[in-house]
Scaffold this motif. Structure first.
Motif, PDB file in Angstrom:
ATOM      1  N   ALA A 131     -12.838 -80.295  31.046  1.00 45.77           N
ATOM      2  CA  ALA A 131     -13.063 -78.976  30.463  1.00 45.77           C
ATOM      3  C   ALA A 131     -14.558 -78.738  30.235  1.00 45.77           C
ATOM      4  O   ALA A 131     -15.070 -77.658  30.542  1.00 45.77           O
ATOM      5  CB  ALA A 131     -12.296 -78.822  29.161  1.00 45.77           C
ATOM      6  N   ALA A 132     -15.246 -79.743  29.717  1.00 46.25           N
ATOM      7  CA  ALA A 132     -16.691 -79.604  29.499  1.00 46.25           C
ATOM      8  C   ALA A 132     -17.423 -79.420  30.820  1.00 46.25           C
ATOM      9  O   ALA A 132     -18.330 -78.577  30.928  1.00 46.25           O
ATOM     10  CB  ALA A 132     -17.227 -80.827  28.766  1.00 46.25           C
ATOM     11  N   TYR A 133     -17.030 -80.180  31.815  1.00 41.84           N
ATOM     12  CA  TYR A 133     -17.662 -80.055  33.128  1.00 41.84           C
ATOM     13  C   TYR A 133     -17.394 -78.673  33.729  1.00 41.84           C
ATOM     14  O   TYR A 133     -18.317 -78.017  34.239  1.00 41.84           O
ATOM     15  CB  TYR A 133     -17.147 -81.145  34.067  1.00 41.84           C
ATOM     16  CG  TYR A 133     -17.643 -80.994  35.475  1.00 41.84           C
ATOM     17  CD1 TYR A 133     -18.958 -81.284  35.790  1.00 41.84           C
ATOM     18  CD2 TYR A 133     -16.799 -80.554  36.477  1.00 41.84           C
ATOM     19  CE1 TYR A 133     -19.422 -81.142  37.079  1.00 41.84           C
ATOM     20  CE2 TYR A 133     -17.267 -80.405  37.771  1.00 41.84           C
ATOM     21  CZ  TYR A 133     -18.572 -80.708  38.062  1.00 41.84           C
ATOM     22  OH  TYR A 133     -19.015 -80.549  39.335  1.00 41.84           O
ATOM     23  N   PHE A 134     -16.166 -78.203  33.653  1.00 38.89           N
ATOM     24  CA  PHE A 134     -15.825 -76.910  34.225  1.00 38.89           C
ATOM     25  C   PHE A 134     -16.553 -75.777  33.509  1.00 38.89           C
ATOM     26  O   PHE A 134     -17.116 -74.880  34.148  1.00 38.89           O
ATOM     27  CB  PHE A 134     -14.312 -76.677  34.165  1.00 38.89           C
ATOM     28  CG  PHE A 134     -13.904 -75.322  34.662  1.00 38.89           C
ATOM     29  CD1 PHE A 134     -13.881 -75.046  36.017  1.00 38.89           C
ATOM     30  CD2 PHE A 134     -13.561 -74.328  33.769  1.00 38.89           C
ATOM     31  CE1 PHE A 134     -13.525 -73.793  36.471  1.00 38.89           C
ATOM     32  CE2 PHE A 134     -13.199 -73.072  34.215  1.00 38.89           C
ATOM     33  CZ  PHE A 134     -13.175 -72.804  35.579  1.00 38.89           C
ATOM     34  N   LEU A 135     -16.556 -75.802  32.182  1.00 35.71           N
ATOM     35  CA  LEU A 135     -17.206 -74.744  31.429  1.00 35.71           C
ATOM     36  C   LEU A 135     -18.718 -74.737  31.637  1.00 35.71           C
ATOM     37  O   LEU A 135     -19.329 -73.666  31.771  1.00 35.71           O
ATOM     38  CB  LEU A 135     -16.869 -74.858  29.947  1.00 35.71           C
ATOM     39  CG  LEU A 135     -15.412 -74.573  29.592  1.00 35.71           C
ATOM     40  CD1 LEU A 135     -15.168 -74.844  28.112  1.00 35.71           C
ATOM     41  CD2 LEU A 135     -15.046 -73.147  29.943  1.00 35.71           C
ATOM     42  N   SER A 136     -19.335 -75.907  31.676  1.00 34.73           N
ATOM     43  CA  SER A 136     -20.783 -75.940  31.906  1.00 34.73           C
ATOM     44  C   SER A 136     -21.125 -75.478  33.313  1.00 34.73           C
ATOM     45  O   SER A 136     -22.117 -74.768  33.513  1.00 34.73           O
ATOM     46  CB  SER A 136     -21.337 -77.335  31.662  1.00 34.73           C
ATOM     47  OG  SER A 136     -20.845 -78.228  32.639  1.00 34.73           O
ATOM     48  N   SER A 137     -20.314 -75.840  34.284  1.00 37.28           N
ATOM     49  CA  SER A 137     -20.558 -75.385  35.649  1.00 37.28           C
ATOM     50  C   SER A 137     -20.368 -73.877  35.764  1.00 37.28           C
ATOM     51  O   SER A 137     -21.179 -73.189  36.397  1.00 37.28           O
ATOM     52  CB  SER A 137     -19.614 -76.093  36.625  1.00 37.28           C
ATOM     53  OG  SER A 137     -19.873 -77.467  36.641  1.00 37.28           O
ATOM     54  N   ALA A 138     -19.329 -73.354  35.149  1.00 39.23           N
ATOM     55  CA  ALA A 138     -19.080 -71.918  35.198  1.00 39.23           C
ATOM     56  C   ALA A 138     -20.201 -71.152  34.499  1.00 39.23           C
ATOM     57  O   ALA A 138     -20.665 -70.115  34.995  1.00 39.23           O
ATOM     58  CB  ALA A 138     -17.735 -71.591  34.558  1.00 39.23           C
ATOM     59  N   PHE A 139     -20.682 -71.668  33.371  1.00 39.43           N
ATOM     60  CA  PHE A 139     -21.763 -71.013  32.652  1.00 39.43           C
ATOM     61  C   PHE A 139     -23.058 -71.035  33.467  1.00 39.43           C
ATOM     62  O   PHE A 139     -23.766 -70.029  33.545  1.00 39.43           O
ATOM     63  CB  PHE A 139     -21.985 -71.694  31.294  1.00 39.43           C
ATOM     64  CG  PHE A 139     -23.048 -71.061  30.473  1.00 39.43           C
ATOM     65  CD1 PHE A 139     -22.832 -69.840  29.858  1.00 39.43           C
ATOM     66  CD2 PHE A 139     -24.270 -71.678  30.314  1.00 39.43           C
ATOM     67  CE1 PHE A 139     -23.827 -69.244  29.091  1.00 39.43           C
ATOM     68  CE2 PHE A 139     -25.264 -71.094  29.557  1.00 39.43           C
ATOM     69  CZ  PHE A 139     -25.037 -69.879  28.948  1.00 39.43           C
TER      70      PHE A 139
END
Length: 79
Positions: free
Chosen positions: A19-27
């Motif tokens: 989740a942290a990886y996905f959210l940081s990548s999306a941001f």
């Protein structure tokens, strides 16, 4: 066990990391896209401070691009 089951169990076990990886990548992608939109906006290109604005936005875009690689390597090293 099929590959889908294996992938699903792996993601559910490490949900916080993914989740942290996905959210940081999306941001990062969102901010990069917003800066690119501002750089190539025709109204900004016609303004008085066009040179300074484009240089500042390009610098911020490069910093975000480099930071995304740093953050990605940081998340991959956490276990």
């Amino acid at each position: 066990m099929t590959f889908r089951q294996f992938a699903y169990k792996n993601v559910t076990r490490n949900i916080r990391t993914y989740a942290a990886y996905f959210l940081s990548s999306a941001f990062s992608v969102m901010i990069f896209f917003v800066y690119a939109l501002f750089i190539f906006n025709p109204y900004i290109r016609q303004g008085i401070t066009v040179g300074a604005a484009i240089d500042a936005m390009k610098a911020a875009e490069y910093i975000i691009f480099l930071f995304s690689f740093f953050f990605h390597s940081f998340l991959c090293s956490i276990r």
